[in-house]
Structure formats: structure tokens, C-alpha cells
Enzyme design. Structure first.
Site, PDB file in Angstrom:
ATOM      1  N   HIS A   1      -3.117   6.886   3.172  1.00 23.79           N
ATOM      2  CA  HIS A   1      -3.589   5.630   2.587  1.00 23.79           C
ATOM      3  C   HIS A   1      -4.964   5.313   3.169  1.00 23.79           C
ATOM      4  CE1 HIS A   1      -4.017   1.594   1.346  1.00 23.79           C
ATOM      5  NE2 HIS A   1      -3.742   1.065   2.503  1.00 23.79           N
TER       6      HIS A   1
ATOM      7  N   ASN B   1     -10.160  -0.182   0.474  1.00 29.11           N
ATOM      8  CA  ASN B   1      -8.696  -0.085   0.439  1.00 29.11           C
ATOM      9  C   ASN B   1      -8.216  -0.554  -0.936  1.00 29.11           C
ATOM     10  OD1 ASN B   1      -5.952  -0.530   0.681  1.00 29.11           O
ATOM     11  ND2 ASN B   1      -6.081  -1.545   2.671  1.00 29.11           N
TER      12      ASN B   1
ATOM     13  N   CYS C   1       0.815  -1.220   0.000  1.00 28.03           N
ATOM     14  CA  CYS C   1       0.000   0.000   0.000  1.00 28.03           C
ATOM     15  C   CYS C   1       0.847   1.268   0.000  1.00 28.03           C
ATOM     16  CB  CYS C   1      -0.935   0.015   1.206  1.00 28.03           C
ATOM     17  SG  CYS C   1      -1.981  -1.434   1.268  1.00 28.03           S
TER      18      CYS C   1
END
Ligand code: UT7
Length: 326
Positions: free
Chosen positions: A253, A283, A112
Site C-alpha cells: 500500500h 495515498n 486502504c
């Protein structure tokens, strides 16, 4: 010499999966997902649309926004945890789909944190004088590595891509001001896709034990994400002689609203200055920061001259933060 993002955009597939979609066949609820994560819906790419396709659509829009000829791109970096293949790299496939064959291209595996890692590499190449125009992409198709029966993972993630055209500038008052990156492989097992590399032999056991799907010990990832995102954000600010008060927008994030709220509290930034869109996309790993940034730009929230703090945490573990002036 500095680098700055001259054009940025994103692409998400059309199919939307709401929390109700999961409620219908899994032991989960809209209430649990909303309270524990903040996510309400996410996008899913169809079977025949690949990560390189999402990367292509986002890149085409970013190139248009940058107002450059695609032939000016001198390097392609694709941050992804869900490449089309182990090889060739998705960046090479993207270069071919864009029709800029011959341009150097490579994938970047930093989970990520991939987009921040990618921007850092682009910035370093540009400052070193090696290139003047670099395409940095974060693109993911996480549904293709999800066990749709595992409620602890499948409700969390989504598909999408974001892309940035990073260019050289002599203007000292804009662009990437600094970054800090970290990684610690000791935590690798806490967020892992066990059987798509060479570590696990492909046999029936892989399918039976679902080793070809992503696994996460969410709770442990959560704790470390909050701590290290806070630490690395302060680290980069201190190095630049800045305080959190100087930042106009934090673009974190987008994994979990509770992680983002805890981060904001840790670095003492009000939530009004934090870009959040995980309720719409879940996500999306390496794509989450450019999607959040792209949407905030579209909505006119982020303006020229704003000071941005990007911060991420992900598989590896990897984590990092970057400060840039838009
Ligand atoms: O992007 C890379 C980094 N990834 C992240 O940052 C994700 C970090 N982790 C998280 O966001 C959170 O840890 C989760 C959202 C994954 C989980 O939230 P949590 O508050 O840490 O819950 P938990 O894992 O401690 O689970 C609490 C309970 C468990 O039940 P018991 O053992 O208390 O009976 C789980 O089995 O919630 C249960 N649970 C669910 N219940 C309904 C787990 N997933 C679900 C679900 N629906 N989808």
C-alpha cells in the site's frame, strides 16, 4: 480450483496537484512533504466526476485487458472508503454504468486494505465454485473528504481507481496462493471520517468542527502500520512455506515511503524488489495497490511467473497480505 487475475488496469484523473500547490496557501513545504512522505504529486477528480466513474474507467480497461465479454462478470466487488452514497452501493452504480445490470454487486469497507480484502473474497467465492469471473475494484475520491486547510491530511492523499478481473483456473501453478487478513476496531478513532454515517447528527456543528472530513493521528497509524504490515507479510509467507527471498516483487500500500522502507527492512527484502509509485499519486487508499501493480505491469517490470507479495494497512484498523503468482 484456483483464482488468478486475468486482467488488471487503473485510471487516475488528469488534474495533478504538486507539493508547490499546497506550499502556496498552507504552512507546509515541498521539502517537508518529500522528506516525511516521499510524495511529490497526486491526482484530483473534478466535482462532477464520481468514485463510480473512476471505477468505471478502470474496470473498462481491466475487462479489455482480460479479453472477456463484460457479460461474463458474475460478481462486482467495489472496495472504497469514499462511495458515491452510503446507499446504493458504488458497486451497484458501477454495474449499471457498465451495463451489466442484474449482476450481484456490493461495496467493501476495509480502508486502504480494501483491495486485498476484495481479492480474498473473490478468491474464496471462486474456490467454493460459486462464481468463475469476479470484478474487484478499488476506487477512491479522497479529496472530497479532505479538509484542504488541514496540512496533516490533505497533502497525503489522492484520487484514483484500479480494477482486476479475477477468474477461475485449473492451473495449479498460477494465481492467488494464499492470504491473511486482520482487523482491530479498538483503533478506529485514529483514522476516521466522523460524520458521514449515522453516528453524528447532521447540524451546523458538523460543518463548524469539520466532522465531515477525514482525521488521522498519523504518527500512531505510522507505527502500527510498520509493525503489522511486517507481521502479516511474514505470516502469509510462513503459512505457504515461502521465504522473503522467494518473492520477486512486493507491492505494498502506497501511504508513505518511510513506512515502505521500514517494511522492506523488517521482512528483509531489498528496495529494488519493492514497487513504489506514491511520489506520483500519493495515498489512494483502496486504489493504491492496483494502481501500483497496473503501472509496474505497463512498464514491463512484473512478468508472467513472478511471485508477488501484496501488503496493506488502513482505517479500521485493517491489515492484510496476499501472495500470488502472476
Ligand atoms: O493509508 C492508511 C494509513 N495511513 C498511513 O499509513 C499514514 C501514516 N502516517 C504517516 O505517514 C506520517 O505519520 C505522516 C506523514 C502523516 C506524518 O509524519 P510524521 O513524521 O509522523 O510527523 P508528525 O505527525 O509527528 O509531525 C511532525 C511535525 C509536527 O509539528 P511539531 O508538532 O513537531 O511542531 C506537525 O505539526 O510536522 C508537522 N506537520 C507538518 N509540517 C509541514 C504535519 N504535517 C505537516 C505538513 N507540513 N504537511
Amino acid at each position: 480450483m484456483r483464482s488468478y487475475i486475468r486482467g488488471l488496469s487503473y485510471y487516475v484523473p488528469e488534474e495533478t496537484l504538486t507539493n508547490q500547490f499546497f506550499e502556496e496557501y498552507l504552512d507546509t513545504s515541498d521539502e517537508w512533504i518529500t522528506q516525511r512522505t516521499g510524495i511529490k504529486e497526486r491526482r484530483r477528480a473534478s466535482k462532477d466526476v464520481l468514485t463510480s466513474d473512476l471505477a468505471l474507467y478502470a474496470s473498462q480497461k481491466a475487462i479489455e485487458k482480460a479479453g472477456i465479454d463484460k457479460k461474463e462478470i458474475e460478481l462486482i466487488i467495489c472496495a472504497t472508503a469514499t462511495p458515491d452514497h452510503l446507499f446504493p452501493s458504488t458497486a451497484c452504480i458501477l454495474g449499471n454504468k457498465l451495463g451489466i445490470n442484474g449482476t450481484p454487486a456490493f461495496d467493501l469497507a476495509a480502508g486502504c486494505t480494501g483491495f486485498i480484502y476484495g481479492l480474498s473474497v473473490a478468491d474464496s467465492f471462486i474456490r467454493a465454485g460459486a462464481y468463475r469471473t469476479v470484478l474487484v475494484v478499488g476506487a477512491e475520491e479522497l479529496f472530497k473528504i479532505m479538509d484542504m486547510e488541514d496540512r496533516t491530511t490533505c497533502v497525503l492523499f489522492g484520487d484514483g481507481a484500479g480494477a482486476a478481473v479475477v477468474c477461475a483456473t485449473e492451473d495449479e501453478d498460477r494465481g492467488i496462493l494464499g492470504f491473511k487478513l486482520h482487523a482491530d476496531g479498538a483503533y478506529g478513532d485514529l483514522l476516521i471520517l466522523p460524520a458521514r454515517g449515522v453516528a453524528v447528527e447532521l447540524n451546523e456543528r458538523v460543518l463548524e468542527e469539520k466532522l465531515h472530513f477525514a482525521r488521522m493521528k498519523g504518527n500512531e497509524v505510522f507505527k502500527m502500520a510498520v509493525r503489522e504490515m511486517g507481521n502479516v507479510a511474514m505470516e502469509v509467507l510462513e503459512e505457504l512455506g515461502l521465504s522473503p527471498d522467494d518473492i520477486d516483487w512486493v507491492v505494498p500500500h502506497q501511504a508513505n515511503i518511510r513506512i515502505i522502507q521500514a517494511l522492506a527492512k523488517r521482512i528483509n527484502v531489498p528496495m529494488e524488489k519493492v514497487v513504489v509509485n506514491l511520489q506520483k499519486y500519493g495515498n489512494t487508499s483502496a486504489a493504491s495497490i492496483p494502481i501500483a501493480l497496473g503501472e509496474a505491469l505497463e512498464e514491463g517490470r512484473i512478468k508472467e511467473g513472478d511471485l508477488l507479495l501484496l501488503v496493506a494497512f488502513g482505517a479500521g484498523f485493517t491489515w492484510g497480505a496476499m501472495v500470488l503468482k502472476w
